[in-house]
Design an enzyme around this catalytic site. Structure first.
Site, PDB file in Angstrom:
ATOM      1  N   GLU A 121       0.828  -1.204   0.000  1.00 12.61           N
ATOM      2  CA  GLU A 121       0.000   0.000   0.000  1.00 12.61           C
ATOM      3  C   GLU A 121       0.871   1.265   0.000  1.00 12.61           C
ATOM      4  O   GLU A 121       0.597   2.227   0.716  1.00 12.61           O
ATOM      5  CB  GLU A 121      -0.952  -0.003   1.199  1.00 12.61           C
ATOM      6  CG  GLU A 121      -1.977  -1.123   1.132  1.00 12.61           C
ATOM      7  CD  GLU A 121      -2.980  -1.085   2.267  1.00 12.61           C
ATOM      8  OE1 GLU A 121      -4.178  -1.261   1.996  1.00 12.61           O
ATOM      9  OE2 GLU A 121      -2.572  -0.899   3.425  1.00 12.61           O
ATOM     10  N   GLU A 149      -6.604  -7.644  -0.910  1.00 12.83           N
ATOM     11  CA  GLU A 149      -7.180  -7.592   0.429  1.00 12.83           C
ATOM     12  C   GLU A 149      -8.677  -7.339   0.309  1.00 12.83           C
ATOM     13  O   GLU A 149      -9.106  -6.218   0.054  1.00 12.83           O
ATOM     14  CB  GLU A 149      -6.533  -6.481   1.266  1.00 12.83           C
ATOM     15  CG  GLU A 149      -5.077  -6.726   1.620  1.00 12.83           C
ATOM     16  CD  GLU A 149      -4.529  -5.674   2.582  1.00 12.83           C
ATOM     17  OE1 GLU A 149      -5.333  -4.920   3.171  1.00 12.83           O
ATOM     18  OE2 GLU A 149      -3.290  -5.608   2.733  1.00 12.83           O
TER      19      GLU A 149
END
Length: 595
Positions: A158, A235
């Protein structure tokens, strides 16, 4: 030798198209005796892959000193997945987030006040290189290209939510390749323009998306950047984590199953975050700070498919049914449930007051000004600061610049109150919750016990040094010449306990942070849950193992105790309580209470 890659918009394993249905299982949040049970339950739900992060701070707790044993034995975990014929996705990036302490980075990075994180800063890169020189050779034999189960590895996590240094991402990628990593590499980011632009290396590296809902919108955004690659949700947030003092998060199973059905119908691949959350044992919980500091609770139940104790949930059964409709029934049956037991109440009959034990727990360090925890060479736990102040002085406000994260203030050993990172005002204006002390003519000793409640794991506040980060003032005057005791609480063997007499409970227990000790007998070790009703805030140690933190403010009301931590026969429990308890009794019950 096997191969896994991308061809014509599809994942391909050994030349055949394949769809990944993966689940996140963090080996470092589960006692090793239960790794196989959790992986079997993953396979019995119809999944064909497992994903795990690798937390740098677990594996290099001190610079140059590495740990890959016990709960840190990542290669054994991956080999178990291989034995069960599961693919493995590994996310070994220096930063993992994961609601884990400091996002997985080691605290000793912050001993250098000039350290710059997650960018082309040479001192930081040198530390990463030294870590990768040890880690990557352990993973290399487990790559699918060496007939192992690892089919893909992540470069950074991320990153687009933090920065946009593409040279840094290139450096990490090249470093992995140089060390023999020849499997598919990927990045994962939120499905937003800024995040995908900052965090990806398209087209050379596969980009994946992280989200909890609206998959059509997320995959459409991902396709704008890489239209010729498979759609992968790295995710799928099917639950959420809890902070102390807020409501327990829950997400209904029909909502989760419905979104999964949509993704599978579209042909996408998916990784559930989390399949099984587990527990933030010890001091490894992270925290968030977006204007207000919020530490994460000990439980990482996440309202996932398996709960914190590895039990099958309604969400598990609903997801299992959806997967079966799309890819057929699971290859293996569900394992038997792990046994739960109640051991009843245990009275803690011995007490050791912290301030009587300082010289057994630590050696004092002196400095003109208070040092941070990292500068003291300490990673987690507490630091006790004390200084002598001349008198007389009128009642004046105690000011800490800045406290990270929660300080208990004492005057000549008497408790004065709490200075909290969120509530404390650094001005001289007095508010109701501020602490003011009066210094006697002969002078007084000010003591400050600071708790590290977990370093920030996400966002722009990552550089989160602990302890007293600037200084302490009495009114407008800085106080100098400090004595400091590091209290990581990683070895309690030198504590000297005394019996706690009946008449002392309501007085002696409340004035000073104390360790309480008791023993209990177990004839059959099994999973259980520790209830600390009547206690306030602290840490629990079972047979020397740090179970984690408790706090009466909730939402979590029990600590998970895996059966393998118990001994047949005599067991020891030590509770470090910061604010005292009238009746030092704990209870082991056969069900969890998370809020």
């Amino acid at each position: 030798m096997s191969t896994f890659g991308v061809d014509a918009g599809l994942f391909v394993f050994n030349g055949r198209p394949i769809r990944l249905i993966s689940g996140a299982v963090h080996y470092f949040r589960i006692v090793p005796a239960y790794w196989e049970d959790r992986l079997l339950k993953l396979k019995a739900c119809g999944f064909n892959a497992v994903e795990t992060y690798i937390p740098w701070n677990l594996h290099e707790p001190r610079e140059g000193r590495f740990n890959f044993e016990g709960i840190a034995d990542v290669t054994r975990f991956i080999e178990l997945a291989h034995k069960l014929e599961l693919f493995v996705l590994v996310r070994p990036s220096p930063y993992i987030c994961a609601e884990w302490e400091f996002g997985g980075m080691p605290s000793w990075l912050l001993a250098d006040a000039n350290m710059k994180l997650r960018c082309m800063h040479r001192p930081y890169l040198d530390k990463v290189d030294a870590y990768y020189d040890v880690l990557m050779p352990l993973l290399k034999p487990l790559l699918c290209t060496n007939d192992g189960p690892i089919i893909a590895m992540q470069i950074e996590n991320e990153y687009g939510s933090y920065g946009n240094d593409k040279a840094y991402l290139d450096y990490l990628r090249d470093g992995m390749i140089r060390r023999g990593v020849d499997v598919l590499l990927f990045t994962s980011d939120g499905a937003e323009d800024s995040m995908l632009q900052g965090g990806s290396l398209i087209p050379e590296v596969l980009a994946t998306a992280n989200f909890g809902s609206k998959p059509e919108k997320a995959f459409a955004k991902l396709a704008e950047y890489q239209p010729d690659k498979p759609a992968m949700c790295m995710e799928y947030w099917n639950g959420w984590f809890d902070h102390w003092g807020e409501e327990h998060h829950a997400r209904e199973y029909d909502d989760v199953a419905g979104e999964l059905d949509n993704m599978l119908r579209s042909g996408a691949s998916i990784n559930f975050y989390m399949f099984h959350g587990g527990t933030n044992f010890g001091f490894f919980n992270g925290a968030n700070d977006f204007g207000r500091y919020e530490p994460t609770v000990t439980s990482y139940d996440y309202h996932a498919l398996l709960n914190e104790a590895g039990e099958v949930t309604d969400k598990y059964m609903a997801v299992r049914e959806v997967i079966a409709r799309h890819v057929g029934p699971p290859a293996v049956p569900l394992p038997e449930p792990v046994k739960k037991m109640s051991y009843g109440a245990v009275r803690l009959t011995e007490q050791a007051k912290l301030f009587d034990q300082l010289d057994r727990l630590s050696r004092p360090v002196t400095s003109v000004y208070p040092e941070t925890m990292e500068r003291l060479g300490q990673d987690y736990g507490f630091v006790y600061y004390q200084t002598q102040v001349s008198g007389p002085r009128p009642k004046s406000k105690v000011v800490i610049q800045e406290v990270r994260d929660r300080a208990l203030v004492y005057l000549n050993g008497d408790y004065q109150g709490v200075i909290d990172r969120n509530e404390h005002d650094n001005t001289l204006d007095m508010n109701a919750h501020d602490i003011a002390v009066e210094i006697s003519p002969e002078g007084s000793k000010i003591g400050i016990l600071v708790e590290n409640q977990g370093r920030v794991n996400y966002g722009w506040m990552l550089k989160d040094s602990k302890g007293i980060t600037e200084g302490v003032r009495l009114a407008g005057q800085f106080l100098f010449n400090w004595e400091m005791y590091s209290l990581p609480l990683d070895d309690l063997s030198e504590l000297r306990f005394g019996l706690l007499r009946e008449e002392e409970r309501s007085v002696a227990s409340l004035n000073s942070p104390s360790f309480f000790r008791g023993t209990f007998e177990v004839s059959e070790p099994a999973d259980t849950f520790l209830k600390l009703e009547g206690w306030n805030k602290g840490v629990v140690f079972l047979n020397g193992f740090n179970l984690g933190r408790y706090w009466a403010k909730g939402p979590q009301q029990t600590l998970y105790v895996p059966g393998p931590l118990l001994l047949e026969g005599k067991n020891e429990i030590i509770v470090f309580e910061l604010h005292g308890t009238i009746d030092p009794v704990v209870r082991f019950q056969d069900y969890m209470v998370l809020g």
